[in-house]
Enzyme design. Structure first.
Site, PDB file in Angstrom:
ATOM      1  N   GLY A 150       0.853  -1.192   0.000  1.00 41.14           N
ATOM      2  CA  GLY A 150       0.000   0.000   0.000  1.00 41.14           C
ATOM      3  C   GLY A 150       0.888   1.240   0.000  1.00 41.14           C
ATOM      4  O   GLY A 150       2.042   1.206  -0.445  1.00 41.14           O
ATOM      5  N   ASN A 151       0.371   2.322   0.528  1.00 42.00           N
ATOM      6  CA  ASN A 151       1.073   3.600   0.544  1.00 42.00           C
ATOM      7  C   ASN A 151       2.388   3.508   1.343  1.00 42.00           C
ATOM      8  O   ASN A 151       3.474   3.802   0.825  1.00 42.00           O
ATOM      9  CB  ASN A 151       0.092   4.621   1.165  1.00 42.00           C
ATOM     10  CG  ASN A 151       0.560   6.046   1.101  1.00 42.00           C
ATOM     11  OD1 ASN A 151       0.595   6.732   2.127  1.00 42.00           O
ATOM     12  ND2 ASN A 151       0.890   6.542  -0.070  1.00 42.00           N
TER      13      ASN A 151
ATOM     14  N   LYS B  98      -2.409   5.900  18.588  1.00 42.15           N
ATOM     15  CA  LYS B  98      -2.438   7.291  18.080  1.00 42.15           C
ATOM     16  C   LYS B  98      -3.494   7.444  16.990  1.00 42.15           C
ATOM     17  O   LYS B  98      -3.971   8.557  16.739  1.00 42.15           O
ATOM     18  CB  LYS B  98      -1.049   7.735  17.621  1.00 42.15           C
ATOM     19  CG  LYS B  98      -0.481   7.023  16.393  1.00 42.15           C
ATOM     20  CD  LYS B  98      -0.938   7.610  15.077  1.00 42.15           C
ATOM     21  CE  LYS B  98      -0.502   6.740  13.910  1.00 42.15           C
ATOM     22  NZ  LYS B  98      -1.094   7.153  12.632  1.00 42.15           N
TER      23      LYS B  98
ATOM     24  N   LYS C 186      -6.546   2.397   3.419  1.00 45.10           N
ATOM     25  CA  LYS C 186      -7.413   2.003   4.537  1.00 45.10           C
ATOM     26  C   LYS C 186      -7.120   2.805   5.798  1.00 45.10           C
ATOM     27  O   LYS C 186      -5.962   3.035   6.140  1.00 45.10           O
ATOM     28  CB  LYS C 186      -7.198   0.516   4.868  1.00 45.10           C
ATOM     29  CG  LYS C 186      -7.468  -0.428   3.711  1.00 45.10           C
ATOM     30  CD  LYS C 186      -8.950  -0.612   3.494  1.00 45.10           C
ATOM     31  CE  LYS C 186      -9.223  -1.552   2.341  1.00 45.10           C
ATOM     32  NZ  LYS C 186     -10.544  -1.407   1.771  1.00 45.10           N
TER      33      LYS C 186
ATOM     34  N   GLN D 145      -7.152   3.001   9.927  1.00 45.07           N
ATOM     35  CA  GLN D 145      -7.009   2.039  11.026  1.00 45.07           C
ATOM     36  C   GLN D 145      -7.701   2.526  12.305  1.00 45.07           C
ATOM     37  O   GLN D 145      -7.981   1.756  13.203  1.00 45.07           O
ATOM     38  CB  GLN D 145      -5.520   1.802  11.319  1.00 45.07           C
ATOM     39  CG  GLN D 145      -4.702   1.423  10.095  1.00 45.07           C
ATOM     40  CD  GLN D 145      -4.914   0.002   9.637  1.00 45.07           C
ATOM     41  OE1 GLN D 145      -4.232  -0.914  10.053  1.00 45.07           O
ATOM     42  NE2 GLN D 145      -5.896  -0.181   8.781  1.00 45.07           N
TER      43      GLN D 145
END
Ligand code: NAD
Ligand code: G3P
Length: 386
Positions: free
Chosen positions: A36-37, A230, A323, A325
């Site tokens: 992904g990213n 976080k 996505k 989280q």
């Protein structure tokens, strides 16, 4: 090896760069599981180092969850043809030594260093597929910010990997917005390791570049919980932005969030160190994620829409396959809090989940009433610190 003491940090430069007992001439093979990213940026960072360091094979395999692009081409083919992840990291060359591979078993079979970097919700399935497929001497590291909740209680992703695959797993977390690292803007990161400093040293070597400074700390759980929790704080910060509440309120959210992160982590694992919260994985990640992250961005849109459009819908529309989280982590943490009777101790975590599920309006993030404090901005700061 003497264990690291509370408050003691180590610099990336403080290590020797031996061959780690594998014998002279041994070269480590690295596979990145995820593309992904952040997965793509991680592959780029690693690939720049494997070319320079003799103790690693040049080639870095990157497992791709295969998909067909709008052009009708397979993502893997396009990555290998253009050297770019056109869907998740467009415009950035990964390095010619990155080889995309859609076959998970094939991608991991020769690797002795595995880098896991997928959205956390897919890891249980990936681990199941990998049982018996990885080398016996493999070392793993997780860049995944998230956790699972099982019948027995919370399970960190590094632990899931360790338990299901029978391998050691370190973690790398930090103030790391992938798109900024992709264009080589300076960042720091934290490697959390259990007890083997030489392994931590290998990971530091593999990831460090002049623009990516990695510090190891002997606190896997603390580092991983910082990265995981976080994301809930980022959702709260997004609500504040969506309600145009200003910088002071956002700073209050960050402070309370950081305190809940520390309290929750220490309640789960008494070994977690206070000093970990001052590393990149702690306060720095809270700041960057609340300023520029995807969780913040989508939560802002959620609040601007008065909670009338779901996170799933906004995520699909705004992130093009990437996505979030934070929403699932808020749910997972809420499950732990309610199961253990800790909901009252964590007003920010609790409120974020209740807003995400529509039980409360976004404005509840900073509502305070004498009868029922939601987010206790005035609470006694010693209440849940040891
Ligand atoms: N992007 C960042 O800036 C960043 C920075 C630090 C850490 N992280 C963390 O890294 C982890 C991975 O995030 P990312 O940004 O690389 O991913 P992403 O959100 O950009 O991409 C989603 C990925 O999930 C894959 N995917 C979709 N369905 C799947 C399935 N069923 N099974 C397996 N894979 C599937 C997609 O192919 C894609 O590679 C997350 O835990 C995230 O919190 C992200
Ligand atoms: O974009 P986010 O919100 O997933 O956050 C990205 C990174 O975790 C920031 O360190």
């Amino acid at each position: 090896m003497a264990p690291q003491q509370e408050g003691e940090t180590e610099t990336a430069n403080s290590y020797s760069t031996g061959n780690d007992g594998q014998g002279v001439g041994f070269k480590s093979k690295v596979t990145v599981v995820g593309s992904g990213n952040w997965g793509s940026v991680a592959a780029k960072l690693i690939a720049s180092n494997t070319l320079k360091l003799n103790s690693f094979h040049d080639e870095v395999r990157m497992w791709v969850f295969e998909e067909t692009l709008q052009t009708g081409e397979k993502l893997t083919d396009v990555i290998n043809k253009t050297n770019e992840n056109v869907k998740y990291l467009p415009g950035i060359k990964l390095g010619k030594n990155v080889l995309a591979d859609p076959d998970l078993d094939n991608a991991v079979k020769d690797a002795n260093m595995l880098v896991f970097v997928t959205p956390h919700q897919f890891m249980e399935g990936i681990c199941k597929r990998l049982v018996g497929k990885v080398r016996g001497d493999v070392e793993a590291i997780s860049l995944i910010k998230g956790m699972e909740v099982k019948m027995e209680g919370p399970c960190m992703i590094s632990n899931l990997i360790s338990e299901q695959l029978g391998i050691n797993c370190s973690v790398l977390m930090g103030a790391n917005i992938a798109n900024e690292i992709a264009v080589e803007k300076f960042s720091e990161a934290t490697v959390g390791y259990r007890d083997n400093r030489e392994i931590a040293e290998q990971w530091v070597k593999l990831f460090s570049t002049p623009y990516f400074m990695v510090t190891p700390v002997q606190d896997v759980e603390g580092v991983e919980l910082c990265g995981t929790l976080k994301n809930i704080v980022a959702i709260a910060a997004g609500f504040v932005d969506g309600l145009d509440m200003g910088n002071n309120t956002k700073a209050a959210i960050m402070r309370i969030g950081l305190r809940e992160m520390k309290a929750f982590s220490k309640l789960l694992f008494s070994s977690v160190r206070d000093s970990t919260f001052f590393e990149s994985c702690g306060v720095a990640d809270v700041i960057t994620t609340c300023l520029g992250g995807r969780n913040r961005k989508v939560a802002e849109a959620f609040a601007r829409n008065g909670g009338k459009r779901s996170f799933d819908e906004l995520e699909a529309e705004m992130l093009q396959g990437q996505k979030l989280q934070g929403v699932s982590t808020a749910r997972e943490v809420y499950e732990v809090l309610s199961h253990r009777g800790w909901l009252q101790l964590f007003p920010l975590f609790t409120t974020v989940h209740e807003i995400c599920t529509g039980r409360l309006p976004p404005s509840a993030i900073v509502e305070y009433s004498e009868k029922e404090p939601r987010l206790s901005l005035l609470e006694d700061s010693t209440r849940y610190t040891k």
